[in-house]
Design a protein around this motif. Structure first.
Motif, PDB file in Angstrom:
ATOM      1  N   CYS A   1       0.839  -1.206   0.000  1.00  0.00           N
ATOM      2  CA  CYS A   1       0.000   0.000   0.000  1.00  0.00           C
ATOM      3  C   CYS A   1       0.870   1.251   0.000  1.00  0.00           C
ATOM      4  CB  CYS A   1      -0.946   0.004   1.194  1.00  0.00           C
ATOM      5  SG  CYS A   1      -0.135  -0.123   2.799  1.00  0.00           S
ATOM      6  N   MET A   2       1.984   1.205   0.692  1.00  0.00           N
ATOM      7  CA  MET A   2       2.914   2.338   0.720  1.00  0.00           C
ATOM      8  C   MET A   2       3.516   2.559  -0.665  1.00  0.00           C
ATOM      9  SD  MET A   2       4.908   1.596   4.290  1.00  0.00           S
ATOM     10  CE  MET A   2       6.077   2.909   4.031  1.00  0.00           C
ATOM     11  N   ARG A   3       3.869   1.489  -1.326  1.00  0.00           N
ATOM     12  CA  ARG A   3       4.466   1.595  -2.656  1.00  0.00           C
ATOM     13  C   ARG A   3       3.448   2.014  -3.704  1.00  0.00           C
ATOM     14  NH1 ARG A   3       6.933  -3.908  -1.388  1.00  0.00           N
ATOM     15  NH2 ARG A   3       8.709  -3.327  -0.104  1.00  0.00           N
ATOM     16  N   GLY A   4       2.182   1.640  -3.489  1.00  0.00           N
ATOM     17  CA  GLY A   4       1.135   1.973  -4.456  1.00  0.00           C
ATOM     18  C   GLY A   4       0.632   3.390  -4.368  1.00  0.00           C
ATOM     19  N   CYS A   5       0.881   4.058  -3.255  1.00  0.00           N
ATOM     20  CA  CYS A   5       0.379   5.422  -3.055  1.00  0.00           C
ATOM     21  C   CYS A   5       1.162   6.407  -3.922  1.00  0.00           C
ATOM     22  CB  CYS A   5       0.480   5.813  -1.583  1.00  0.00           C
ATOM     23  SG  CYS A   5      -0.083   7.497  -1.254  1.00  0.00           S
ATOM     24  N   PRO A   6       0.492   7.144  -4.801  1.00  0.00           N
ATOM     25  CA  PRO A   6       1.216   8.103  -5.643  1.00  0.00           C
ATOM     26  C   PRO A   6       1.723   9.311  -4.859  1.00  0.00           C
ATOM     27  CG  PRO A   6      -1.130   8.261  -6.062  1.00  0.00           C
ATOM     28  CD  PRO A   6      -0.931   7.096  -5.130  1.00  0.00           C
ATOM     29  N   LEU A   7       1.128   9.586  -3.703  1.00  0.00           N
ATOM     30  CA  LEU A   7       1.581  10.721  -2.898  1.00  0.00           C
ATOM     31  C   LEU A   7       2.768  10.359  -2.024  1.00  0.00           C
ATOM     32  CD1 LEU A   7      -1.898  12.130  -1.901  1.00  0.00           C
ATOM     33  CD2 LEU A   7      -0.377  12.908  -3.712  1.00  0.00           C
ATOM     34  N   GLY A   8       2.872   9.100  -1.636  1.00  0.00           N
ATOM     35  CA  GLY A   8       4.036   8.601  -0.932  1.00  0.00           C
ATOM     36  C   GLY A   8       4.127   8.850   0.560  1.00  0.00           C
ATOM     37  N   ASN A   9       3.365   9.780   1.109  1.00  0.00           N
ATOM     38  CA  ASN A   9       3.510  10.078   2.532  1.00  0.00           C
ATOM     39  C   ASN A   9       2.210   9.941   3.306  1.00  0.00           C
ATOM     40  OD1 ASN A   9       2.305  12.246   1.334  1.00  0.00           O
ATOM     41  ND2 ASN A   9       3.503  13.790   2.380  1.00  0.00           N
ATOM     42  N   VAL A  10       1.243   9.236   2.750  1.00  0.00           N
ATOM     43  CA  VAL A  10      -0.036   9.050   3.433  1.00  0.00           C
ATOM     44  C   VAL A  10       0.035   7.881   4.407  1.00  0.00           C
ATOM     45  CG1 VAL A  10      -2.485   8.547   3.113  1.00  0.00           C
ATOM     46  CG2 VAL A  10      -1.306  10.043   1.511  1.00  0.00           C
ATOM     47  N   ILE A  11       0.687   6.817   4.002  1.00  0.00           N
ATOM     48  CA  ILE A  11       0.754   5.590   4.797  1.00  0.00           C
ATOM     49  C   ILE A  11       2.161   5.410   5.357  1.00  0.00           C
ATOM     50  CG2 ILE A  11       0.484   3.086   4.743  1.00  0.00           C
ATOM     51  CD1 ILE A  11      -1.547   3.516   2.477  1.00  0.00           C
ATOM     52  N   GLY A  12       2.237   5.090   6.640  1.00  0.00           N
ATOM     53  CA  GLY A  12       3.513   4.825   7.294  1.00  0.00           C
ATOM     54  C   GLY A  12       3.603   3.353   7.674  1.00  0.00           C
ATOM     55  N   TYR A  13       4.748   2.967   8.215  1.00  0.00           N
ATOM     56  CA  TYR A  13       4.962   1.579   8.602  1.00  0.00           C
ATOM     57  C   TYR A  13       5.568   1.525   9.993  1.00  0.00           C
ATOM     58  CZ  TYR A  13       6.427  -3.293   8.372  1.00  0.00           C
ATOM     59  OH  TYR A  13       6.594  -4.629   8.628  1.00  0.00           O
ATOM     60  N   ASP A  14       4.950   0.746  10.856  1.00  0.00           N
ATOM     61  CA  ASP A  14       5.443   0.551  12.224  1.00  0.00           C
ATOM     62  C   ASP A  14       6.286  -0.726  12.230  1.00  0.00           C
ATOM     63  OD1 ASP A  14       5.928   0.331  14.905  1.00  0.00           O
ATOM     64  OD2 ASP A  14       3.825   0.243  15.511  1.00  0.00           O
ATOM     65  N   ALA A  15       7.609  -0.570  12.347  1.00  0.00           N
ATOM     66  CA  ALA A  15       8.518  -1.714  12.284  1.00  0.00           C
ATOM     67  C   ALA A  15       8.346  -2.644  13.478  1.00  0.00           C
ATOM     68  CB  ALA A  15       9.961  -1.233  12.193  1.00  0.00           C
TER      69      ALA A  15
END
Length: 99
Positions: A29-43
Motif C-alpha cells: 500500500c505504501m508503494r502503491g500510493c502516488p503521494l508517498g507520505n499518506v501511509i507509514g509503517y510501524d517496524a
C-alpha cells in the motif's frame, strides 16, 4: 436585525483507513500510493498505518494493491459555509427567485 445563519453545504471526501488486524505488513500500500507520505509503517508491530489522512487524495491506489483487503476508503462529510460572494442576499419582504 438578524437574518439567520449562513447557508451551509456539505462536501464528501474519501480518505484511507487501514484495519490493523488484517494488515500483513507487506508495504504494498505504501508503494502503491502516488503521494508517498499518506501511509507509514510501524517496524515494531510490522503493520502499516495511516500517517497523514489529510493528505490522502482518495484515489484508491493503495486499496487496489493490498492483498489482505486491510485498506478501506472511508467517506467523510465536511460542512462549510457558503462564501459571502455566493450567498444570496435577500432584503426583508423580498422573495428569492431562481434564474
Amino acid at each position: 436585525m438578524a437574518y439567520g445563519p449562513l447557508r451551509t453545504h456539505f462536501t464528501s471526501r474519501k480518505r484511507v483507513s487501514i484495519d490493523a488486524h488484517l494488515c500483513v505488513g507487506c508495504k504494498l500500500c505504501m508503494r502503491g500510493c502516488p503521494l508517498g507520505n499518506v501511509i507509514g509503517y510501524d517496524a515494531n508491530a510490522r503493520r502499516a498505518y495511516v500517517d497523514d489522512a489529510l493528505v490522502c487524495g482518495g484515489c484508491g491506489a493503495c486499496l487496489r494493491t493490498c492483498p489482505a483487503n486491510a485498506v478501506h476508503m472511508v467517506e467523510e462529510l465536511a460542512q462549510g459555509a457558503l462564501s459571502p460572494r455566493t450567498a444570496p442576499v435577500i432584503a426583508p419582504g423580498q422573495r428569492r427567485t431562481t434564474p
